[in-house]
Write an enzyme that holds these catalytic residues in place. Structure first.
Site, PDB file in Angstrom:
ATOM      1  N   ASP A 550       9.290   0.161  -2.554  1.00  0.00           N
ATOM      2  CA  ASP A 550       9.043   1.033  -1.408  1.00  0.00           C
ATOM      3  C   ASP A 550       9.790   0.443  -0.201  1.00  0.00           C
ATOM      4  O   ASP A 550      10.347  -0.657  -0.267  1.00  0.00           O
ATOM      5  CB  ASP A 550       7.536   1.077  -1.147  1.00  0.00           C
ATOM      6  CG  ASP A 550       7.114   2.229  -0.249  1.00  0.00           C
ATOM      7  OD1 ASP A 550       7.963   3.068   0.093  1.00  0.00           O
ATOM      8  OD2 ASP A 550       5.918   2.288   0.095  1.00  0.00           O
ATOM      9  N   ASP A 625       6.152  10.159   1.675  1.00  0.00           N
ATOM     10  CA  ASP A 625       4.803  10.272   2.229  1.00  0.00           C
ATOM     11  C   ASP A 625       4.515  11.697   2.681  1.00  0.00           C
ATOM     12  O   ASP A 625       4.589  12.023   3.880  1.00  0.00           O
ATOM     13  CB  ASP A 625       4.639   9.289   3.396  1.00  0.00           C
ATOM     14  CG  ASP A 625       4.785   7.843   2.939  1.00  0.00           C
ATOM     15  OD1 ASP A 625       4.652   7.589   1.731  1.00  0.00           O
ATOM     16  OD2 ASP A 625       5.041   6.983   3.795  1.00  0.00           O
TER      17      ASP A 625
END
Length: 950
Positions: A550, A625
């Site tokens: 990430d 996200d």
């Protein structure tokens, strides 16, 4: 005091990041518009039709495989070198660089899987106006016009694509700043030389003008450049951040015209429709990997990844443009049909308008060179193959990776992991992977475990392994600066951190606080990183622990646009040159680490957030996200379709939405959609209420369980599609126009999709929906509802009433799909289970399909250890034939059922297998639905057999 203020600012920023609010939205002020990006603003201010570039035909050199010639900018006399190649597979490559740059310009490495093989070029004609070259295939040729410079790629009398037809080629040459000592000395020498020339002007050579033109221009900033200097050319501010730009302006730009084209796709990642919109009245699409908090939908803002590939499609042809440049890039799109209503287009037709539809595209990059691959199709599948020949195909994942993943930020401790794992068993919901986010580490130190909450990670992993399940743990590329942290100490001692403009280690703020950023552009750094995944280095890891990368844009909380300063340094290059490559390199090194730890035996699984062209070779991506909103559910479909058409098939979105809390209805619909997307993972923010499927009441849990089980029954088909993606580059999840390229109705559809060729899915993505309208393509085809077996004709819009249990899915008539109906706790538990074949007959009463089987997790398929069989039905005979006789693999699985849709009732059914007596099979026939079910045929899935209906 300054340090204290900075820390307080960081704490405030972190609080914002980890807090939830129903009014959250992206802070646009954190991210540049084109007007705030000086090179984009400069380039976009250029007017079409005023190209200063012309080709110097006398400099042309033509070999068997390459054409080179010089271009000159008549305004500043700077010369460029044009190279043109014909590549195997109907691809043309065009490179443009400075002829004599002050220093080398960045050319992107490691994205192409090899130096592309070339094919012969030949000269057809030449005069003072230009050159015509044969491309060798179907009367294809390139017309190079000299003044102004322009390239037209033709096939017969048709222009397939034109370069610089609008005159928007721009190449900001490297130069010395006018206020430097070097510039002043150079200018003085030039002035003296001008005076000398003027003294002897009466004796000048009559060819002097031509000779002067033939010499490269001085690379100091010319008088014309100086007169046009604008803010941001040598230094640029954005908010409080300064970009020093030591090499000055270096942007490159080129325009492409696409006659006959109204639909273009690709250039992910954007939260937008599948069909790209025109940008005349707004910002261009931006390709610049960024950590965009709570991203907005339906706009061209940059997101986490970028693939500079665009596909142009019409009913006549599909072509592609691959712009190989890793710097910040903007893409403008305009069309001569933009804004016209359907009525307006009909009026043009009735009135006999001769205007041919055309789309114009302009690529603008901050640095590097022009290196573009023009993929000439002619079909969508040809373009996919052409692009795969350049950057590789989708990595073939272990079968468990395409099953269901359960994740949140964060499962609290080992007891929490054990309780969630037990909950799936208690409620009879299968899953393969449980995930751990950043809280599992010791103070955000990656490759470690929180010593109190995850004190015995091997025990936790062994408990999962005993159930044939796996875990993913996050490993991010920002490294906590801590002298007691082994990873940091080794990177610093080896000199592997990225440097700041002053030569020290670059430091930024991320989850651990102050962090260093390893220079993944270095091969030795990547090799070291890969070695850290060895079992004796990554303490507590086991063979069933996989990895999630990430924050690898890279994300820098206190950096410009939440990323790294462009004047940071990677060896000889600035970060501005390599920015969009960073995530690919992190992904590459991590995947290599997982391969190495097993001695090259086991296939890796690595999920990445940032990506670039070629990232498909290393694993999966997700759309970042997102939010628990209906529009985010809808946008997941075009976002994944856009990735698929540029090579990245292994895509998914956070099921349920990362931010906020979904209603039970939204959560159920998201599971139903995610179950039919390539990467299937539920994920949620730290501060959201828990959302394990059993927490929403028994009715919703049953609906979620059914969606997950549908995924598991279809794993054989999914696995087969991933094998084809690995072999051919064809997308797993694909738009309808890929299979129906001449049907204009399909060109704008992005609320439904195909899995492979044979399954059509139209998820329910509207709140409170009582029905959906699905377009079933194919004028002479039929489609079967996979739940009811009802048959529908193609080339129609079909209204489908829906309830909360509905997932509209259709199997194409003429196909054979294999399923495993015995769903167990994980995919590995189903390895030896039997298959059911669903044979959907075409109107001609034929069908074809395949069955692919290997061990599901090693690279042994590369050694021909697999089963690959062709299944076909014609003349009332269903047969299984070996497609790979040289392969060696055996399976314990068998065929336990055959379901034939659109069948007639036979008098008897006979099974023939080699070395065995003929067997009469029992069957059931449903006359109302024309469904024939053959029960317990029992033959091994890896042998030749025929079933005859009499």
């Amino acid at each position: 005091m300054a340090a204290f203020t900075e820390r307080m600012a960081l704490l405030l920023m972190l609080w914002l990041v980890v807090s939830l609010s129903g009014t959250w939205a992206v802070d646009r002020a954190n991210f540049k518009t084109c007007d705030q990006s000086s090179f984009c603003k400069r380039q976009r201010a250029m007017k079409p039709g005023e190209s200063p570039y012309r080709a110097l035909l006398e400099t042309m050199e033509l070999t068997n495989t390459r054409l080179t010639l010089q271009l000159i900018n008549d305004n500043n006399k700077v010369r460029l070198l044009l190279e043109l190649y014909r590549l195997q597979g109907n691809i043309t490559r065009v490179k443009i660089n400075e002829l004599k740059p002050l220093k080398p310009r960045y050319e992107v490495p490691d994205v192409l899987i090899r130096e592309p093989p070339t094919e012969p070029l030949s000269l057809l004609s030449q005069d003072e106006n230009g050159v015509v070259l044969s491309l060798g295939a179907e009367s294809q040729r390139v017309i190079l016009s000299a003044r102004p410079f322009r390239l037209d790629i033709m096939e017969g009398r048709n222009v397939l694509m034109s370069l610089n037809s609008r005159g928007l080629l721009a190449f900001e040459h490297l130069r010395m700043r006018k206020d430097t000592f070097s510039y002043k000395v150079t200018s003085t020498v030039a002035s003296v030389w001008d005076n000398i020339k003027s003294v002897f002007s009466s004796q000048a050579d009559p060819e002097a003008e031509k000779k002067e033109e033939a010499e490269p221009a001085n690379q100091a900033e010319t008088a014309e450049d100086a007169g046009k200097e604008e803010d941001g050319m040598w230094e640029e501010m954005f908010k409080s951040h300064s970009d020093s730009k030591p090499n000055g302006p270096s942007a490159v730009s080129l325009d492409f015209s696409l006659p006959g084209v109204e639909h273009v796709y690709g250039i992910p990642e954007h939260a937008d429709s599948l069909r790209l919109k025109t940008t005349d009245n707004g910002d261009p699409y931006r390709l610049y990997n960024l950590d965009v908090f709570q991203y907005e939908l339906y706009n061209p803002m940059a997101l986490y990844g970028s693939v500079p590939v665009m596909l142009a499609h019409s009913a006549q042809r599909t072509t592609g443009i691959f712009w190989l440049n890793a710097a910040e890039t903007w893409v403008d799109i305009s069309s001569n049909t933009a804004g016209k209503t359907v009525f307006g287009k009909m009026l043009d037709y009735v009135q006999g308008s001769s205007e041919t539809p055309q789309t114009d595209v302009r690529w603008i990059s901050e640095s590097g060179i022009v290196d573009v691959f023009i993929m000439l199709g002619p079909t969508p599948k040809d373009v996919f193959s052409q692009y795969a020949s350049l950057t590789g195909t989708q990595a073939f994942p272990p079968i468990a990776a395409i099953a269901y993943h359960q994740c949140r930020w964060n499962y609290n401790d080992q007891e929490d992991v054990q309780a969630v794992d037990a909950g799936f068993d208690e409620h009879d919901i299968p899953y393969d992977f449980i995930w751990l986010d950043i809280e599992h580490t010791d103070g955000k130190r990656y490759f470690t475990w929180e010593p109190h909450k995850f004190a015995t990670p091997k025990e936790m992993l062994q408990n999962l392994l005993d159930k044939k399940r796996k875990m993913v743990a996050i490993v991010d590329p920002h490294i906590k600066i801590d002298s007691n942290y082994k990873i940091h100490n080794e990177i610093r001692s080896l000199g592997f951190y990225i440097k700041n403009k002053d030569g020290g280690d670059y430091e930024g703020w991320c989850w651990p606080g102050s962090a260093g950023y390893p220079d993944f552009t270095r091969a030795d750094m990547r090799a070291w990183w890969a070695s850290m995944f060895a079992y004796d280095q990554y303490e507590g890891s086991m063979e069933n622990l996989y990895t999630w990368n990430d924050m690898n844009e890279p994300s820098v909380f206190n950096g410009p646009e939440v990323t790294m300063h462009k004047d940071a340094v990677h060896g000889a290059w600035e970060h501005r040159d390599v920015h969009n490559l960073y995530g690919l390199y992190v992904h590459m090194a991590t995947a290599e680490g997982l391969i190495q730890r097993s001695g090259g035996v086991e296939r890796p699984f690595v999920l990445t957030r940032a990506f670039f062209a070629g990232s498909q070779r290393y694993g999966a991506v997700w759309t970042g996200d997102n939010s628990a909103e209906w529009d985010h559910l809808k946008i997941s479909i075009p976002m994944c379709l856009s990735l698929g058409v540029v090579g990245i098939s292994f895509c998914g979105a956070d099921v349920g939405g990362f931010f906020k809390s979904p209603s039970p209805e939204l959560l159920v619909r998201w599971y139903q959609t995610g179950a039919y997307q390539p990467f299937f993972r539920a994920h949620a923010h730290l501060d959201t209420p828990r959302r394990e499927p059993w927490l929403f009441g028994p009715e919703n849990m049953a609906l979620i369980r059914d969606a997950v089980r549908q995924r598991y029954t279809l794993l054989p088909y999914w696995y087969q599609q991933f094998y084809h993606a690995y072999k051919t580059g064809q997308p797993v999840m694909r738009p309808l126009w890929v299979e129906y390229p001449q049907d204009p109705v399909t060109f704008g559809l992005d609320d439904e999709f195909l899995i492979g060729r044979d399954l059509l899915v139209h998820p329910v993505t509207e709140e409170g929906s009582r029905g959906v309208t699905a377009y079933l393509p194919g004028k002479d085809e039929v489609w079967f509802d996979v739940h009811t077996f009802q048959k529908h004709n193609g080339a129609q819009n079909l209204y489908i009433p829906v309830t909360m249990s509905s997932i509209p899915v259709f199997q194409r008539g003429g196909s054979i799909i294999s399923r495993k109906l015995r769903v167990r706790r994980s995919s590995t538990c189903m390895e030896h289970d039997p298959y059911t074949l669903y044979v959907a007959l075409s109107p001609q009463r034929t069908a074809e399909g395949e069955l692919y089987i290997d061990d599901g997790h090693t690279f042994n398929y590369e050694k021909k250890e697999f089963i690959h069989r062709r299944l076909s039905f014609s003349n009332n005979i269903l047969s299984s034939i070996n497609l790979s006789p040289e392969s060696q693999f055996s399976t314990l699985s068998w065929i336990e059922r055959i379901v034939i849709l659109g069948a007639s009732k036979p008098k008897q059914v006979t099974l023939k297998t080699a070395g065995a007596e003929d067997t009469q099979l029992e069957y059931d026939f449903d006359a109302s639905m024309s469904v024939l079910t053959l029960r317990k045929p029992g033959m091994n899935a890896g042998i030749d057999w025929t079933v005859t209906l009499e």
